[in-house]
Design an enzyme around this catalytic site. Structure first.
Site: not given
Ligand code: FRU
Length: 469
Positions: A40-41, A57, A159-160
């Protein structure tokens, strides 16, 4: 589980699955995809000593959003990428349910990762730690553990971290959900990446005139572009409108001015970054030659994703191509990174009435369409692109329900660039004024067929396969 057991399991999964994944006819020729499992990311996108690093990810163990690892690729030219050692495996108690998204900076000459340790409890609740890992002489990432606990006033959805340097300080934006279940972006400052001082919320739902704007904001990114400060984020929970916010989750930006000292950000309206079917969680970096590059995930975490046929081959999702960002009249313009033109092979041109256009193969190809007059295009038998003079519509049947679905753009069309790979198309409208990114699973070799009685000018280049060394 210990780091060694996790890495052993990941290795077994790659060794057992890579032949089948590589043999999938829908595997991209020039986009980045995971060797096996779920990607993913994009994370930790950075250029260091002339080499681009892109982390991602990754669940190497299954085509599912399970425990996330950080995979790692690097490249000197954004075209040829090589696998680097697995960067992070979720082995510690403070990241037991995933080394979630984050960013990379260069500190004392070494790549340093700042990411979210995600922890879920049996009662369904969760917490989050922002963590650090530093590159050692062997190119491995040594975890330094949490540098920030869950701030007070927020649920476990924090997050992130995206970190950058401004003056003598480091700054971090963090995605968050407050206790009233509103999405927010937090700003923090640090001298050493270890101790962080909160500067408060700089943007969010019910702030800066936005009104209700989602229950969670993920993957913030803040940077200066031609003198303006751009905040990219992914709001979750925006109701779909007739011609916008059509995906389950959005990715977009606001433009304003950040006061780094006061931690205040005033900004204008939200604009979507991409109006295709699959685009989420983009991340940018500043290159050594001063360009702002963006890479996104060509996916959406909406559950429909698992109806994609690559799952049968043991892998799912790809990254978008790298894009260069510029600014025009208050809006971001996205163009394919200039390096991508080195993928171009033979060129063909054609001009005439749309329905008389030759049928071109687009499995790995770039196609330029110059017209402002209506046309229909069929891509690979299961994606349609229609311009009616007012609306540009991209349509397909939903893989889960079989129902027709469409994504739209409205404006004065004069130019399209289609960047096609074996199971994706990125459509750049009017030289980057808007983009539609979508996965599709064409009958291979994929063919592009036009219909319509108006004149059209076309150009096609084959694109070389070149992803991973
Ligand atoms: C966005 C996201 C992030 C999170 C990561 C987990 O797609 O949900 O907020 O860090 O994916 O894989």
């Amino acid at each position: 589980m210990t780091e060694v057991s996790l890495v052993k399991q990941a290795l077994r999964s790659v060794v057992a699955g890579q032949v089948k994944a590589a043999a999938d006819p829908w595997r991209p020729g020039w986009h980045l995809a995971p060797p096996v499992g779920l990607l993913n990311d994009p994370n930790g996108f950075v250029q260091h000593q002339g080499r681009y690093h892109l982390f991602y990810q990754w669940n190497p163990l299954a085509c599912a959003h399970g425990s996330k690892f950080w995979g790692h690729w690097s490249s000197t030219d954004l075209l040829h990428w090589r696998h680097e050692p697995l960067a992070l495996a979720p082995a510690e108690a403070y990241e037991s349910h995933g080394c979630y998204s984050g960013s990379a900076v260069v500190d004392n000459g070494k790549l340093t990762l700042i990411y979210t340790g995600n922890v879920k409890y049996p009662d369904g609740s969760r917490t989050a730690f922002q963590c650090l890992a530093r590159e050692n002489a062997e190119g491995e990432f040594v975890k330094a553990g949490p540098v920030l606990n869950l701030p007070e006033g927020y649920t476990g959805h924090v997050r992130d971290p995206k970190v950058w340097k401004f003056g003598d300080s480091w700054y971090m934006v963090l995605g968050a959900q407050d206790l009233g279940l509103q999405g927010k972006v937090l700003l923090l400052r640090s001298r050493d990446l270890l101790t962080w001082q909160s500067l408060g919320e700089i943007a969010g739902s019910e702030m800066n005139g936005l009104g209700p704007f989602g229950y969670m904001w993920e993957c913030p990114d803040l940077f200066n572009l031609s003198g303006a400060d751009v905040l990219i984020f992914c709001p979750q929970g925006l109701p779909a409108q007739s011609d916008s916010y059509l995906n389950t989750f959005q990715s977009g930006y606001v433009v304003g001015q950040l006061d780094h000292d006061k931690g205040q950000f005033s900004h204008g309206d939200f604009h979507e970054l991409d109006v295709g079917f699959e685009f989420y969680a983009p991340q940018t970096t500043l290159t050594d030659d001063g360009r702002r590059l963006l890479i996104g995930w060509m996916g959406i975490p909406d559950g429909d994703e698992f109806y994609q046929p690559t799952v049968e081959h043991g892998w799912i999702h790809i990254m978008t191509c790298p894009r260069e960002l510029t600014f025009n009249a208050g809006k971001i313009i996205q163009r394919p990174a200039r390096e991508l033109c080195h993928l171009r092979g033979k060129m063909q041109q054609w001009q005439g009435i749309a329905q008389e256009a030759p049928v071109w193969e687009i499995t790995h190809a770039e196609v330029e369409i110059v017209t402002d007059l209506p046309f229909h295009a069929d891509l690979g038998g299961n994606l349609k692109l229609v311009w009616d003079g007012e609306w540009l519509r991209l349509s397909r049947n939903n893989r889960r329900s079989g129902e027709p679905e469409q994504r739209v753009w409205r404006g004065a069309l004069h130019h399209l660039t289609l960047l096609c790979d074996a199971s994706s198309v990125e459509i750049f409208i009017n030289d980057g004024q808007a983009v539609m990114s979508s996965r599709y699973f064409p009958v291979l070799p994929a063919q592009l067929t036009f219909s319509g009685k108006q004149p059209i000018t076309l150009c096609r280049w084959s694109l070389a396969d070149c992803v991973i060394e």
